[in-house]
Design a protein around this motif. Structure first.
Motif, PDB file in Angstrom:
ATOM      1  N   MET A 125       0.857  -1.185   0.000  1.00 28.68           N
ATOM      2  CA  MET A 125       0.000   0.000   0.000  1.00 28.68           C
ATOM      3  C   MET A 125       0.891   1.232   0.000  1.00 28.68           C
ATOM      4  SD  MET A 125      -3.069   0.954   2.625  1.00 28.68           S
ATOM      5  CE  MET A 125      -2.020   0.809   4.050  1.00 28.68           C
ATOM      6  N   PHE A 126       0.636   2.162  -0.901  1.00 28.77           N
ATOM      7  CA  PHE A 126       1.448   3.353  -1.029  1.00 28.77           C
ATOM      8  C   PHE A 126       0.544   4.568  -1.064  1.00 28.77           C
ATOM      9  CE2 PHE A 126       3.451  -0.081  -3.361  1.00 28.77           C
ATOM     10  CZ  PHE A 126       4.767  -0.059  -2.933  1.00 28.77           C
ATOM     11  N   PHE A 127       1.051   5.696  -0.572  1.00 30.96           N
ATOM     12  CA  PHE A 127       0.394   6.965  -0.774  1.00 30.96           C
ATOM     13  C   PHE A 127       1.134   7.664  -1.903  1.00 30.96           C
ATOM     14  CE2 PHE A 127      -0.561   5.995   3.668  1.00 30.96           C
ATOM     15  CZ  PHE A 127      -1.938   6.097   3.634  1.00 30.96           C
ATOM     16  N   PRO A 168       1.006  -5.530  -9.424  1.00 32.68           N
ATOM     17  CA  PRO A 168      -0.268  -5.143 -10.058  1.00 32.68           C
ATOM     18  C   PRO A 168      -1.050  -4.204  -9.153  1.00 32.68           C
ATOM     19  CG  PRO A 168      -0.458  -7.334  -9.102  1.00 32.68           C
ATOM     20  CD  PRO A 168       0.968  -6.902  -8.891  1.00 32.68           C
ATOM     21  N   LEU A 169      -0.878  -2.903  -9.358  1.00 35.38           N
ATOM     22  CA  LEU A 169      -1.471  -1.912  -8.478  1.00 35.38           C
ATOM     23  C   LEU A 169      -2.783  -1.365  -9.017  1.00 35.38           C
ATOM     24  CD1 LEU A 169       1.643   0.232  -7.456  1.00 35.38           C
ATOM     25  CD2 LEU A 169       0.537  -1.590  -6.152  1.00 35.38           C
ATOM     26  N   ALA A 170      -3.658  -1.036  -8.099  1.00 32.49           N
ATOM     27  CA  ALA A 170      -4.852  -0.258  -8.408  1.00 32.49           C
ATOM     28  C   ALA A 170      -4.740   1.038  -7.621  1.00 32.49           C
ATOM     29  CB  ALA A 170      -6.108  -1.025  -8.012  1.00 32.49           C
ATOM     30  N   ALA A 171      -5.467   2.066  -8.030  1.00 32.93           N
ATOM     31  CA  ALA A 171      -5.341   3.362  -7.377  1.00 32.93           C
ATOM     32  C   ALA A 171      -6.709   3.939  -7.034  1.00 32.93           C
ATOM     33  CB  ALA A 171      -4.574   4.336  -8.261  1.00 32.93           C
ATOM     34  N   ALA A 184      -2.510   3.873  -3.634  1.00 34.03           N
ATOM     35  CA  ALA A 184      -2.229   2.746  -4.519  1.00 34.03           C
ATOM     36  C   ALA A 184      -2.093   1.474  -3.684  1.00 34.03           C
ATOM     37  CB  ALA A 184      -0.956   3.000  -5.314  1.00 34.03           C
ATOM     38  N   TYR A 185      -2.690   0.394  -4.154  1.00 34.75           N
ATOM     39  CA  TYR A 185      -2.664  -0.858  -3.396  1.00 34.75           C
ATOM     40  C   TYR A 185      -2.585  -2.043  -4.360  1.00 34.75           C
ATOM     41  CZ  TYR A 185      -7.631  -0.642  -4.627  1.00 34.75           C
ATOM     42  OH  TYR A 185      -8.821  -0.535  -5.324  1.00 34.75           O
ATOM     43  N   ASN A 186      -2.131  -3.151  -3.827  1.00 32.72           N
ATOM     44  CA  ASN A 186      -1.980  -4.368  -4.623  1.00 32.72           C
ATOM     45  C   ASN A 186      -3.364  -4.942  -4.907  1.00 32.72           C
ATOM     46  OD1 ASN A 186      -1.457  -6.960  -5.631  1.00 32.72           O
ATOM     47  ND2 ASN A 186       0.397  -7.179  -4.394  1.00 32.72           N
ATOM     48  N   GLN A 187      -3.758  -4.910  -6.176  1.00 41.11           N
ATOM     49  CA  GLN A 187      -5.113  -5.340  -6.518  1.00 41.11           C
ATOM     50  C   GLN A 187      -5.281  -6.863  -6.501  1.00 41.11           C
ATOM     51  OE1 GLN A 187      -6.085  -4.064 -10.475  1.00 41.11           O
ATOM     52  NE2 GLN A 187      -4.234  -4.913 -11.391  1.00 41.11           N
TER      53      GLN A 187
END
Length: 209
Positions: free
Chosen positions: A1-3, A46-49, A181-184
């Motif tokens: 998880m990222f900002f 594989p990130l989603a935002a 952003a997080y790992n989908q």
């Protein structure tokens, strides 16, 4: 998880947060990262935002500063939100945030394109310090939209020449975008998804101004 915080610039910019590369998931950013590193797999997550906010940059200045430096009548500034051109502040004294900040980098790029220079008399890394300097009237400064609630709160305790005006800078509207952003591919527990919702709600409340 990222900002993640991305900026409206040419080319777009990837930022480093707390020493960790924030890898944007959106296709509009990925070209600047290049192909994935096969050894580290750095760009293979594989990130989603989740969009959190889209902030404008504001010039903050006291009534005293605006009257002394520009001859403006603060009473004529509509609801403290009159849009300004940086050209109007050419050569005037400013206190600036640290050079590595997103706001500073955007302003530096904008002023370079517009061929506008200001007089930087002080550089600090704390917005509260910048606010205090501006209220004295010796300099103006800049802040992202999310800080406007603090400016308004300070204005409730100050009046007259120490009241601050937040003036949106033309061409820098909605120039700072923040995303979660997080790992989908992962399944998150309820308390994590609840946190996502609270983060979005908190961001929306700060953006109401």
């Amino acid at each position: 998880m990222f900002f993640c915080k991305t900026v409206k610039s040419e080319p777009p910019t990837a930022l480093y947060l707390s020493g960790v590369l924030c890898i944007p998931a959106l296709r509009r950013i990925s070209p600047i990262l290049g192909p994935p590193d096969k050894a580290s797999g750095e760009n293979s997550i594989p990130l989603a935002a989740m969009p959190l906010s889209s902030e404008s940059i504001y010039l903050i200045a006291s009534a005293h500063y605006l009257k002394r430096q520009l001859g403006w009548d603060p009473d004529e500034l509509v609801n403290f939100r009159t849009e300004v051109e940086l050209e109007q502040f050419r050569g005037l004294p400013f206190a600036m945030n640290q050079e590595k900040s997103t706001t500073h980098q955007l302003l530096k790029e904008h002023m370079s394109k517009a061929d506008v220079s200001i007089q930087t008399i002080l550089t600090v890394s704390d917005y509260q310090v910048l606010e205090g300097i501006c209220r004295i009237g010796e300099a103006a400064s800049f802040c992202p939209q999310i800080y406007l609630s603090a400016i308004d709160q300070g204005n409730s305790f100050c009046s007259g020449d120490r009241k601050l005006f937040a003036l949106p800078v033309r061409s820098l509207e909605h120039s700072i975008r923040s995303e979660l952003a997080y790992n989908q591919m992962l399944s998150y527990p309820q308390y994590i998804t609840d946190f996502f919702g609270l983060l979005k709600q908190s961001s929306d409340e700060h953006m109401k101004l």
